[in-house]
Design an enzyme around this catalytic site. Structure first.
Site, PDB file in Angstrom:
ATOM      1  N   TYR A 110      46.819  41.812  21.562  1.00 32.56           N
ATOM      2  CA  TYR A 110      47.480  42.024  22.850  1.00 32.56           C
ATOM      3  C   TYR A 110      48.853  42.688  22.727  1.00 32.56           C
ATOM      4  O   TYR A 110      49.035  43.801  23.201  1.00 32.56           O
ATOM      5  CB  TYR A 110      47.591  40.754  23.698  1.00 32.56           C
ATOM      6  CG  TYR A 110      48.106  41.069  25.086  1.00 32.56           C
ATOM      7  CD1 TYR A 110      47.288  41.703  26.011  1.00 32.56           C
ATOM      8  CD2 TYR A 110      49.419  40.807  25.443  1.00 32.56           C
ATOM      9  CE1 TYR A 110      47.757  42.062  27.256  1.00 32.56           C
ATOM     10  CE2 TYR A 110      49.899  41.161  26.696  1.00 32.56           C
ATOM     11  CZ  TYR A 110      49.065  41.783  27.592  1.00 32.56           C
ATOM     12  OH  TYR A 110      49.539  42.144  28.823  1.00 32.56           O
ATOM     13  N   TYR A 136      43.483  40.069   7.888  1.00 34.72           N
ATOM     14  CA  TYR A 136      42.247  40.248   8.646  1.00 34.72           C
ATOM     15  C   TYR A 136      42.404  41.402   9.624  1.00 34.72           C
ATOM     16  O   TYR A 136      43.177  41.315  10.566  1.00 34.72           O
ATOM     17  CB  TYR A 136      41.935  38.934   9.370  1.00 34.72           C
ATOM     18  CG  TYR A 136      40.708  38.903  10.242  1.00 34.72           C
ATOM     19  CD1 TYR A 136      39.707  39.862  10.172  1.00 34.72           C
ATOM     20  CD2 TYR A 136      40.548  37.863  11.158  1.00 34.72           C
ATOM     21  CE1 TYR A 136      38.582  39.802  10.984  1.00 34.72           C
ATOM     22  CE2 TYR A 136      39.427  37.781  11.972  1.00 34.72           C
ATOM     23  CZ  TYR A 136      38.453  38.762  11.882  1.00 34.72           C
ATOM     24  OH  TYR A 136      37.347  38.704  12.690  1.00 34.72           O
TER      25      TYR A 136
END
Length: 294
Positions: A110, A136
């Site tokens: 976001y 990740y």
């Protein structure tokens, strides 16, 4: 830095009850079955575990329950990433304190970040951690991609031990192997790219498929690592249709349906995730039957 694990680590689902609460009995059975089936590691509270809708208390309780249940039988990896670096640091410290072997740190969703911001964030979390981090990269979900040069800058930094690459861009992943130059371990984050990433020098996969097929997913990796490339490729291709069906709708919707069908909790997800389309679910169950999973 030592390799955290070789083979397959399951990105565990979080089984739930009809009321949407965590089904710890089913979760405990799932952990035991995974280990008994020969899985090489377990990831708790990752994307597949619906971490985005867990409260802070639930997240910590889930991590505590799992580490006690795993009891050192396989490497245990805690999902502790966040788009709030301070929160990620707190959760990472907690996971280290209770005994996790590594922490999985997703890129900041976001609010995103520049590459400079990613470097600062990962280094700040690594500085606060006493265990290795797995970076990740999953830009389809977060809207931000770790560039190969950024991996190169982070490789070799204390407590940055590995990469979970789920960008799907095999050319960029090849560039990443060149950039890190063996200083960190690379794992596939996509089940349809296990063999391609192993062929570049990867050491395994953090897998959704292995929720259903822990033994076979681990075997796929170990066959390749031990030189049985034909056997490894045969497994990748045999499970390819199932892999595609597990991502027919956004993860973990399909795998949650599959695991409920196998007796691990009920097919309940937290909104905004909802149950799999019935037609897609029937195709998934049919393929599971073909493979002898039902």
């Amino acid at each position: 830095m030592d390799v955290l694990f070789k083979g397959a680590a399951t990105a565990l689902v979080t089984p739930m009850k009809e009321d949407g609460s965590i089904d710890y009995e089913a979760f405990g059975r799932l952990i035991d079955w995974q280990i008994e089936s020969g899985i090489d590691g377990l990831v708790v509270a990752g994307t597949t575990g619906e971490t985005a809708t867990l409260s802070d208390d639930e997240h910590r309780e889930l991590l505590r329950f799992a580490i006690d249940k795993i009891a050192g039988r396989v490497p245990a990896i805690a999902g502790t990433g966040s788009n709030d670096t301070a929160y990620a640091i707190g959760l990472t410290k907690y996971a280290c304190e209770i005994g996790y072997d590594a922490c999985l740190i997703v890129t900041p969703y976001y609010n995103k970040a520049t590459q400079k911001g990613l470097v600062k964030m990962f280094k700040a979390i690594a500085d606060a951690s006493t265990k290795p981090l797995i970076l990740y990269n999953v830009p389809s979900r977060t809207g931000v991609n770790i560039e190969p040069a950024t991996y190169g800058e982070l490789a070799g930094y204390p407590n940055i031990g590995a990469i979970k690459e789920a960008s799907g861009n095999i050319s960029k992943i090849l560039d990443t192997f060149a950039a890190v130059d063996g200083k960190v371990t690379v794992y596939s984050g996509n089940d349809d790219q296990i063999i391609p990433i192993l062929s570049l020098g990867g050491q395994g996969v953090i897998s959704v498929l292995s929720n259903l097929c822990p033994k076979e997913t681990s075997e796929m990796c170990h066959k390749w690592l031990e030189g049985d490339t034909k056997g490894a490729l045969a497994l990748q291709l045999n499970y390819l249709t199932l892999i595609h069906l597990l991502f027919k709708e956004v993860n973990p919707i399909p795998v949650k349906a599959a695991m409920a069908k196998m007796g691990y909790g009920v097919n309940v997800l937290r909104l905004p995730l909802c149950e799999m389309d019935e037609a897609n679910a029937e195709k998934l169950y049919a393929e599971m039957e073909r493979l002898g999973l039902l």
